[in-house]
Design a protein around this motif. Structure first.
Motif, short mmCIF file in Angstrom:
data_model
loop_
_atom_site.label_atom_id
_atom_site.label_comp_id
_atom_site.label_asym_id
_atom_site.label_seq_id
_atom_site.Cartn_x
_atom_site.Cartn_y
_atom_site.Cartn_z
N THR A 27 -13.49 4.65 -3.50
CA THR A 27 -12.54 5.44 -4.29
C THR A 27 -12.97 6.90 -4.35
O THR A 27 -12.15 7.81 -4.17
CB THR A 27 -12.41 4.86 -5.71
N ILE A 33 -12.49 8.48 -0.78
CA ILE A 33 -11.07 8.65 -0.45
C ILE A 33 -10.44 9.75 -1.30
O ILE A 33 -9.68 10.57 -0.80
CB ILE A 33 -10.34 7.30 -0.59
N ASN A 49 -11.65 -5.09 -0.16
CA ASN A 49 -11.60 -3.64 -0.34
C ASN A 49 -11.39 -2.93 0.99
O ASN A 49 -10.55 -2.04 1.10
CB ASN A 49 -12.90 -3.12 -0.98
N TRP A 90 -7.91 -0.71 2.05
CA TRP A 90 -7.91 0.71 2.39
C TRP A 90 -7.69 0.95 3.87
O TRP A 90 -7.09 1.96 4.24
CB TRP A 90 -9.18 1.39 1.88
N ARG A 150 -4.13 1.09 4.62
CA ARG A 150 -3.51 2.35 4.18
C ARG A 150 -4.05 3.53 4.99
O ARG A 150 -3.86 4.67 4.62
CB ARG A 150 -3.74 2.55 2.69
N ALA A 209 -6.98 4.72 5.32
CA ALA A 209 -7.91 5.58 4.59
C ALA A 209 -9.35 5.41 5.06
O ALA A 209 -10.21 6.17 4.65
CB ALA A 209 -7.82 5.30 3.10
N ALA A 237 -4.59 11.20 -2.01
CA ALA A 237 -5.35 9.98 -2.32
C ALA A 237 -5.39 9.72 -3.82
O ALA A 237 -5.26 8.57 -4.26
CB ALA A 237 -6.76 10.08 -1.77
#
Length: 126
Positions: free
Chosen positions: A28, A31, A50, A54, A57, A59, A91
């Protein structure tokens, strides 16, 4: 390698890319700061979830071995200018939206449970 630190943003602010495990807080933070991430061999379960979330997406990238980790890092660094131009989008907004959607779903399910329980009690009384 760096152990536990309290000033992660200091490291991330100068990083070209990080190779890490798929811990939710680290991902987190990276990103949100738009630092490219390579997750190396995520552990099945929460970390795998996790990483898949991500990665879906766009990321981060996941690497299962050292060679793919190396090529992912090289590719991410060479594409850094594209990422700085907004490949990740906002983000912070994406994270907030995900949290709010999850919270709204939880509250809706709790209301439904309460209504069903109330009907059961009313039925048992009569």
């Amino acid at each position: 390698m760096v152990g536990f630190i309290e000033n992660m943003e200091s490291y991330l602010s100068v990083a070209s890319c990080i190779v890490t495990k798929a811990g939710a807080i680290t991902l987190t933070e990276a990103i949100a700061m738009q630092v490219p991430v390579v997750v190396y061999r995520p552990i099945p379960g929460q970390e795998q979830g996790n990483a898949e979330y991500w990665e879906g997406r766009h990321a981060l990238r996941t690497a299962g071995d050292a060679a793919s980790a190396k090529s992912s890092v090289e590719r991410l660094i060479s594409e850094r200018s594209d990422m700085e131009a907004g490949a990740f989008g906002d983000a912070s907004q994406a994270i907030v939206s995900e949290v709010l959607n999850a919270h709204a779903s939880y509250r809706a399910s709790r209301r439904t449970d309460t209504m069903i329980q109330g009907r059961r009690i009313a039925h048992e009384i009569h």
